[in-house]
Design an enzyme around this catalytic site. Structure first.
Site, PDB file in Angstrom:
ATOM      1  N   THR A 270      -1.444 -18.980  24.555  1.00 51.75           N
ATOM      2  CA  THR A 270      -2.536 -18.409  23.774  1.00 51.75           C
ATOM      3  C   THR A 270      -3.021 -19.465  22.796  1.00 51.75           C
ATOM      4  O   THR A 270      -2.213 -20.145  22.168  1.00 51.75           O
ATOM      5  CB  THR A 270      -2.096 -17.141  23.020  1.00 51.75           C
ATOM      6  OG1 THR A 270      -3.136 -16.758  22.100  1.00 51.75           O
ATOM      7  CG2 THR A 270      -0.811 -17.352  22.235  1.00 51.75           C
TER       8      THR A 270
ATOM      9  N   ASP B 164      -8.085 -21.105  29.370  1.00 51.85           N
ATOM     10  CA  ASP B 164      -6.873 -21.482  30.102  1.00 51.85           C
ATOM     11  C   ASP B 164      -6.161 -20.309  30.740  1.00 51.85           C
ATOM     12  O   ASP B 164      -5.410 -20.501  31.710  1.00 51.85           O
ATOM     13  CB  ASP B 164      -5.903 -22.208  29.161  1.00 51.85           C
ATOM     14  CG  ASP B 164      -5.416 -21.305  28.038  1.00 51.85           C
ATOM     15  OD1 ASP B 164      -6.266 -20.759  27.298  1.00 51.85           O
ATOM     16  OD2 ASP B 164      -4.197 -21.154  27.876  1.00 51.85           O
TER      17      ASP B 164
ATOM     18  N   THR C  42      -5.251 -13.662  23.140  1.00 50.47           N
ATOM     19  CA  THR C  42      -4.738 -13.488  24.492  1.00 50.47           C
ATOM     20  C   THR C  42      -3.449 -12.669  24.432  1.00 50.47           C
ATOM     21  O   THR C  42      -2.758 -12.694  23.423  1.00 50.47           O
ATOM     22  CB  THR C  42      -4.449 -14.869  25.100  1.00 50.47           C
ATOM     23  OG1 THR C  42      -5.635 -15.648  25.030  1.00 50.47           O
ATOM     24  CG2 THR C  42      -3.983 -14.772  26.527  1.00 50.47           C
TER      25      THR C  42
END
Length: 305
Positions: free
Chosen positions: A221, A201, A170
């Protein structure tokens, strides 16, 4: 000039000194520096924290070294499905998108959702349609289809276990501007070989992304399912606001909790007073920080300060 702070990440994971290929090390660091400079330029020009985090994340979305935008991983079915979120700590306005396939910069689409104001989270074909309606740059799906990401998918599907030593790729940015307002943004291609419309998420406000001027801004992340269960980004803000911890100490506390739950990953965070940094429980995390009047600092491995 009033002071500002920008903190970014490009994913946490198994990156170890001497194991990570030199080209990946150098390319990752160069990408982090470019993102810091883009966000810093926005802040230097008097832009908002929201402008800065969008600018920084857009740079990483365009960089194939990171699992976001052009560097996004493949789903099990061979598609690149992109998620992103952005949040303004001043008003707690937020926008997020999931599973888009034709928008070049998902973080900018998330901002359009926020600015439109009718919804917080759009997904799939509807999100891409909204993107076209708003005039954002569109690309063909093969723009995202990198050969190395395809190899990683093939390795997993053949039973090679690429994800057993994975990088949670991420990207994210948090910032506080000269007026003391914070913002956060996160963008990802998700997990390699994800199935059944899995959403992590990153686009979930409070889990992977959160910003509140009363506390801090955070981008996460890592093991998305664990970060969702921990409501990680909001939990950090709650510890700052009600537990009277500093942002970095609060981040460390939540990462410890995530570790106890069996999760791995990291977070970046910054408060309205400019206090900022990170916490992670993996061997490495692509990360960087830039403060007004200072040179950018980037790091990858856990032994780098």
């Amino acid at each position: 000039m009033s002071e500002w702070t920008l903190v970014i990440h490009g994913g946490s994971g198994s990156m170890r000194r001497g194991v990570l290929p030199e080209a990946e090390d150098e390319g990752g660091r160069a990408g982090l520096e470019a993102a810091l400079k883009a966000g810093g330029a926005a802040l230097d020009a008097g832009g908002s924290a929201l402008d800065a985090v969008e600018a920084a994340v857009r740079v990483m979305e365009d960089d194939p070294h990171f699992n976001a935008g052009r560097g996004a991983v493949f789903s099990w079915d061979g598609a690149n499905e992109l998620d992103a979120a952005i949040m303004d700590g001043t008003s707690r306005a937020a926008g997020a998108i999931s599973s888009v396939t034709t928008t070049r910069n998902p973080v900018s689409l998330a901002r359009k959702v926020m600015e439109d104001g009718r919804h917080v989270l759009l997904s799939g074909a509807g999100a891409d349609e909204f993107s076209r309606d708003k005039g954002l740059e569109q690309v063909e799906p093969d723009y995202f289809a990198l050969a190395e990401r395809r190899r990683q998918l093939d390795e997993i599907k053949a039973g090679g276990g690429f994800d057993s030593a994975m990088k949670y790729g991420t990207v994210g940015a948090v910032a506080v501007d000269a007026q003391g307002h914070v913002a956060a943004a996160t963008s990802t291609g998700g997990l390699t070989a994800k199935r059944w419309g899995r959403i992590g998420d990153s686009p979930l406000i409070g889990a992977g992304t959160y910003a509140d001027d009363r506390a801090c801004a955070t981008s996460c992340t890592g093991s998305g399912e664990i970060f969702i269960r921990a409501v990680a980004a909001h939990e950090i803000a709650a510890l700052v606001r009600f537990g009277k911890l500093g942002p970095v100490d609060a981040a460390g506390s939540v990462i410890a909790e995530i570790g106890a739950m069996g999760g791995k990953g990291g977070v970046i965070t910054v408060g309205p007073d400019g206090t900022g940094g990170w916490a992670f429980n993996t061997p490495g995390m692509y990360r960087g920080i830039l403060r007004s009047g200072e040179a950018p600092r980037v790091a990858i491995y856990d032994d780098e300060d």
